[in-house]
Design a protein around this motif. Sequence first.
Motif, PDB file in Angstrom:
ATOM      1  N   SER A 165       4.776   0.867   4.236  1.00 34.29           N
ATOM      2  CA  SER A 165       5.573  -0.269   4.377  1.00 34.29           C
ATOM      3  C   SER A 165       6.161  -1.149   3.120  1.00 34.29           C
ATOM      4  N   MET A 166       5.710  -0.652   1.922  1.00 30.20           N
ATOM      5  CA  MET A 166       5.931  -0.867   0.669  1.00 30.20           C
ATOM      6  C   MET A 166       7.491  -0.256   0.544  1.00 30.20           C
ATOM      7  N   GLY A 167       8.017   0.575   1.233  1.00 24.77           N
ATOM      8  CA  GLY A 167       9.225   1.379   1.193  1.00 24.77           C
ATOM      9  C   GLY A 167      10.110   0.095   1.728  1.00 24.77           C
ATOM     10  N   PHE A 168      10.031  -0.772   2.436  1.00 22.34           N
ATOM     11  CA  PHE A 168      10.894  -1.742   3.022  1.00 22.34           C
ATOM     12  C   PHE A 168      11.473  -2.565   1.851  1.00 22.34           C
ATOM     13  N   ILE A 169      10.667  -2.759   0.836  1.00 26.99           N
ATOM     14  CA  ILE A 169      11.117  -3.514  -0.456  1.00 26.99           C
ATOM     15  C   ILE A 169      12.244  -2.837  -1.190  1.00 26.99           C
ATOM     16  N   ALA A 170      11.847  -1.479  -1.322  1.00 24.17           N
ATOM     17  CA  ALA A 170      12.888  -0.668  -1.810  1.00 24.17           C
ATOM     18  C   ALA A 170      14.231  -0.734  -1.015  1.00 24.17           C
ATOM     19  N   VAL A 188      10.119   3.928  -7.305  1.00 25.61           N
ATOM     20  CA  VAL A 188       9.322   4.313  -8.569  1.00 25.61           C
ATOM     21  C   VAL A 188       8.895   3.286  -9.192  1.00 25.61           C
ATOM     22  N   LEU A 189       9.372   2.198  -9.519  1.00 30.01           N
ATOM     23  CA  LEU A 189       8.963   0.976  -9.894  1.00 30.01           C
ATOM     24  C   LEU A 189       7.880   0.335  -9.202  1.00 30.01           C
ATOM     25  N   LEU A 190       8.074   0.470  -8.143  1.00 38.40           N
ATOM     26  CA  LEU A 190       6.723  -0.170  -6.864  1.00 38.40           C
ATOM     27  C   LEU A 190       5.404   0.751  -7.064  1.00 38.40           C
ATOM     28  N   ILE A 191       5.724   1.897  -7.400  1.00 36.18           N
ATOM     29  CA  ILE A 191       4.687   3.175  -7.766  1.00 36.18           C
ATOM     30  C   ILE A 191       4.010   2.298  -9.353  1.00 36.18           C
ATOM     31  N   PHE A 192       4.646   2.162 -10.191  1.00 34.29           N
ATOM     32  CA  PHE A 192       4.075   1.606 -11.427  1.00 34.29           C
ATOM     33  C   PHE A 192       3.498   0.309 -11.097  1.00 34.29           C
ATOM     34  N   LEU A 193       4.037  -0.610 -10.655  1.00 31.39           N
ATOM     35  CA  LEU A 193       3.593  -2.044 -10.132  1.00 31.39           C
ATOM     36  C   LEU A 193       2.302  -1.639  -9.426  1.00 31.39           C
ATOM     37  N   SER A 194       2.210  -1.144  -8.176  1.00 36.45           N
ATOM     38  CA  SER A 194       1.128  -0.995  -7.401  1.00 36.45           C
ATOM     39  C   SER A 194      -0.284  -0.222  -7.864  1.00 36.45           C
ATOM     40  N   GLN A 195      -0.054   0.574  -8.913  1.00 35.40           N
ATOM     41  CA  GLN A 195      -0.967   1.551  -9.631  1.00 35.40           C
ATOM     42  C   GLN A 195      -1.466   1.130 -10.796  1.00 35.40           C
ATOM     43  N   ASP A 200      -9.117  -3.637 -17.967  1.00 35.61           N
ATOM     44  CA  ASP A 200     -10.153  -3.276 -16.897  1.00 35.61           C
ATOM     45  C   ASP A 200      -9.825  -3.311 -15.429  1.00 35.61           C
ATOM     46  N   PHE A 201      -8.611  -4.544 -15.304  1.00 34.32           N
ATOM     47  CA  PHE A 201      -8.249  -4.721 -14.036  1.00 34.32           C
ATOM     48  C   PHE A 201      -7.466  -3.912 -13.455  1.00 34.32           C
ATOM     49  N   SER A 202      -7.709  -3.181 -12.429  1.00 35.06           N
ATOM     50  CA  SER A 202      -6.867  -2.352 -11.576  1.00 35.06           C
ATOM     51  C   SER A 202      -6.236  -2.869 -10.453  1.00 35.06           C
ATOM     52  N   LEU A 203      -4.790  -2.939 -10.358  1.00 34.20           N
ATOM     53  CA  LEU A 203      -4.319  -3.399  -8.912  1.00 34.20           C
ATOM     54  C   LEU A 203      -4.499  -2.468  -7.642  1.00 34.20           C
ATOM     55  N   ALA A 204      -4.709  -1.236  -8.058  1.00 36.92           N
ATOM     56  CA  ALA A 204      -4.964  -0.480  -6.986  1.00 36.92           C
ATOM     57  C   ALA A 204      -6.084  -0.708  -6.476  1.00 36.92           C
ATOM     58  N   GLY A 205      -7.247  -1.067  -7.256  1.00 37.46           N
ATOM     59  CA  GLY A 205      -8.414  -1.217  -6.554  1.00 37.46           C
ATOM     60  C   GLY A 205      -8.927  -2.684  -6.131  1.00 37.46           C
ATOM     61  N   ASN A 206      -8.029  -3.526  -6.401  1.00 39.87           N
ATOM     62  CA  ASN A 206      -8.010  -5.159  -5.969  1.00 39.87           C
ATOM     63  C   ASN A 206      -7.850  -5.477  -4.467  1.00 39.87           C
ATOM     64  N   LEU A 207      -8.640  -5.960  -3.636  1.00 37.13           N
ATOM     65  CA  LEU A 207      -8.475  -6.024  -2.381  1.00 37.13           C
ATOM     66  C   LEU A 207      -7.393  -6.972  -1.739  1.00 37.13           C
ATOM     67  N   ALA A 208      -7.225  -7.748  -2.887  1.00 32.67           N
ATOM     68  CA  ALA A 208      -5.907  -9.024  -2.451  1.00 32.67           C
ATOM     69  C   ALA A 208      -4.498  -8.221  -2.560  1.00 32.67           C
ATOM     70  N   VAL A 209      -4.533  -7.058  -3.407  1.00 35.13           N
ATOM     71  CA  VAL A 209      -2.899  -6.373  -3.596  1.00 35.13           C
ATOM     72  C   VAL A 209      -2.505  -5.888  -2.402  1.00 35.13           C
ATOM     73  N   PRO A 210      -3.387  -5.146  -1.430  1.00 40.22           N
ATOM     74  CA  PRO A 210      -2.729  -4.420  -0.321  1.00 40.22           C
ATOM     75  C   PRO A 210      -2.308  -5.762   0.794  1.00 40.22           C
ATOM     76  N   VAL A 211      -2.859  -6.729   0.821  1.00 41.67           N
ATOM     77  CA  VAL A 211      -2.537  -7.784   1.468  1.00 41.67           C
ATOM     78  C   VAL A 211      -1.182  -8.530   1.251  1.00 41.67           C
ATOM     79  N   VAL A 212      -1.189  -8.778  -0.244  1.00 40.48           N
ATOM     80  CA  VAL A 212      -0.032  -9.364  -0.775  1.00 40.48           C
ATOM     81  C   VAL A 212       1.069  -8.502  -0.629  1.00 40.48           C
ATOM     82  N   LEU A 213       0.903  -7.293  -0.813  1.00 40.54           N
ATOM     83  CA  LEU A 213       1.989  -6.112  -0.908  1.00 40.54           C
ATOM     84  C   LEU A 213       2.718  -5.768   0.664  1.00 40.54           C
ATOM     85  N   THR A 214       1.723  -5.929   1.801  1.00 41.03           N
ATOM     86  CA  THR A 214       1.924  -5.912   3.085  1.00 41.03           C
ATOM     87  C   THR A 214       2.678  -7.011   3.549  1.00 41.03           C
TER      88      THR A 214
END
Length: 233
Positions: A165-170, A188-195, A200-214
Motif C-alpha cells: 500500500s505504501m506504493g500509492f504514496i510513490a 526509495v525514500l520511503l524505504i529509508f523512512l520506514s526502515q 535505539d528506536f526502530s520505525l520498522a519495529g514500532n506498532l504505530a508505524v504500520p497503522v500510520v503508513l497504511t
Amino acid sequence: MLKLIRLEWKKNQIKKYIFKAVGMAAILCLFLFALAFLGIAEDPDGTLDAAEGMNVISAPIELFCSMSYLLFTSVMLASFIVSAYKNKTMNLMFSYPIKRQKILAAQMIAVWLFSFTALSATKLLIYTCIFAGSRSMRSSFLMDFSMGSLSFYVQLLLKSAVTVSMGFIALFVGLTMKSSKATIVASVLLIFLSQANIGDFSLAGNLAVPVVLTAVSLLFAGLSLAHAETKDL
C-alpha cells in the motif's frame, strides 16, 4: 471492475512480472537462507554482527522483502499508470464510456493485488525454507516465528498489505510530477523512512508505524483518484 483488472494485466503483459517476481523470490530465499545458516552474518569470532533487536530471523526477512517489494510495486505503478499518462496512451483508456476514476482505480488495484500476492507468497516460501533448514542446521539468528500459529499468517498478510500500500504514496508523487523516475525515487525514500532507526528506536519495529503508513497510503490513493475526472491529460 474484475474485467478492467484483467484487462490491465493483459495489456501490461503480466506474465513478465510473474517471471520477475519468481526470480526475485528465489534470490531473496537463497540470500536469506545463506544469511541464516552459512555464517555470513557473523563476525570472525562467531558472534552475530547485527544491531540490537535484529538478532531474530524475522527482522532480515521483513527488511529485505519489504525493501524489494516496495520498489517492485512502485515500478509496476509507474509502468501501469504514470507512463500511460506520460506517453498519452491513457487517452485511449479514458475514451471508453467508463468513469476515469474507475479505470484508474482498476489499474491501482491490479498492481496492488499482484504485488500483495507475490510478496505474501515470497515471505511464505522464505519462512518455510528457513524453518526446514533450522531442523538440521544451526542458525545465526533466533527463530522467532511459529508456522503452526494462526497469528503468524495474519501478521504476514497484514505486513505485506502495508508494504504494498505504501506504493500509492510513490504513485501520487509520480503523477504530480508526471515522472516514472519520481515514482521510483519516492519509493526509495520511503524505504529509508520506514526502515530507519533513531538511536535505539526502530520505525520498522514500532506498532504505530504500520497503522500510520497504511492511513497515509490510503489518503494518497484517494488523492490520486480525486481529480481523475477533470485532470488534463
